[in-house]
Design a protein around this motif. Sequence first.
Motif, PDB file in Angstrom:
ATOM      1  N   LEU A 136     -93.918 -12.899 -18.797  1.00 12.03           N
ATOM      2  CA  LEU A 136     -93.898 -14.470 -19.320  1.00 12.03           C
ATOM      3  C   LEU A 136     -92.335 -14.606 -19.376  1.00 12.03           C
ATOM      4  CD1 LEU A 136     -96.476 -13.881 -22.439  1.00 12.03           C
ATOM      5  CD2 LEU A 136     -96.628 -15.262 -20.611  1.00 12.03           C
ATOM      6  N   ARG A 137     -91.208 -13.894 -19.569  1.00  9.93           N
ATOM      7  CA  ARG A 137     -90.111 -14.314 -19.665  1.00  9.93           C
ATOM      8  C   ARG A 137     -89.729 -14.880 -18.090  1.00  9.93           C
ATOM      9  NH1 ARG A 137     -89.512 -10.029 -23.476  1.00  9.93           N
ATOM     10  NH2 ARG A 137     -88.938  -8.432 -21.845  1.00  9.93           N
ATOM     11  N   ALA A 138     -90.097 -14.001 -17.181  1.00  8.92           N
ATOM     12  CA  ALA A 138     -89.841 -14.243 -15.696  1.00  8.92           C
ATOM     13  C   ALA A 138     -90.332 -15.738 -15.479  1.00  8.92           C
ATOM     14  CB  ALA A 138     -90.375 -13.373 -14.869  1.00  8.92           C
ATOM     15  N   LEU A 139     -91.766 -16.039 -16.130  1.00 13.32           N
ATOM     16  CA  LEU A 139     -92.183 -17.400 -15.855  1.00 13.32           C
ATOM     17  C   LEU A 139     -91.062 -18.573 -16.480  1.00 13.32           C
ATOM     18  CD1 LEU A 139     -94.396 -19.376 -14.953  1.00 13.32           C
ATOM     19  CD2 LEU A 139     -95.461 -18.712 -17.267  1.00 13.32           C
ATOM     20  N   GLU A 140     -90.593 -18.183 -17.663  1.00 15.99           N
ATOM     21  CA  GLU A 140     -89.905 -19.135 -18.494  1.00 15.99           C
ATOM     22  C   GLU A 140     -88.310 -19.200 -17.508  1.00 15.99           C
ATOM     23  OE1 GLU A 140     -90.843 -18.952 -23.071  1.00 15.99           O
ATOM     24  OE2 GLU A 140     -89.874 -17.047 -22.352  1.00 15.99           O
TER      25      GLU A 140
END
Length: 289
Positions: A39-43
């Motif tokens: 999810l941090r990579a998506l952000e």
Amino acid sequence: MADLELRHLEYLVAVAETGSITRAARRLMLTQPALSRALRALERTVGVPLLVRGSRATELTPAGSELLKDAYDLLDRSRVALARARGTETVTVTAPACDVVAVAAAGRDFEARHPGVAVNVVPRDWLSTEALRAGAADVAILRDSFDRRGLAVEPIMDEPRMVLLGAGHPLGARERLTVADLRDETFTYWSGMSGAEAAHWTGSDVDGRPRRQSVRIGSVTDVLAAVALGRAVVYAHGSTLPELLPGMQVRPVEDLSASRLEVGTSARDAGPAARRFVEHILRWTAWRA
């Protein structure tokens, strides 16, 4: 800019629908740290925060909500593209987790009768019509109170509901109960429940009196845990209940409203395969077996 990965969109959808990274990880069969990293990579890919991470719940930011709308569409388009490449047509069906086994059986029967059509069943922990409205699902199996705007809905059947009690609950000594007997009990609640949904799931649709809702849950597992630990009681329809639930008692409730099982499609965009699947579901006698 880094490429957007479809699996990251699937993770965003899971978090949005469960309201929790922990519950989403459970649904996706990932570890919580692995999901958090993704999810941090998506952000980082999007360039703005998508989630507000709280101690008890995770919510979408305005940017996250906008991306969620497109995520449903992009995921559905990717499934359709793969199906076309394979020479098959896909009908995506969403269903509450408690109905997945029956829906999957109906899907296999449908596939046997309609060569070249594949049924993709997507479980939902709670009623969700957004995937249907967004075009990410062709058909939805629905229960009880939900937002019907923009949907074409057909009834399948009504099913009696019962109450789940903890093993040591004093009301378990009675063979049958009434809604009045359970009026002062504590009930579970799902985030985002409408007033009509809350009334149905606590029994206040029968007498108009509000109930205590102090145990927040985000999955069927949470529901069963709350009952087994004696923190709440739950009304449930019969097909959700296996013959033996360790740590729980099941009792009939005489004047409780029934659970209505229905099937829905988009009122505007249902395709021929989706309509055929709805007709199949309505004829499929295994629902009543």
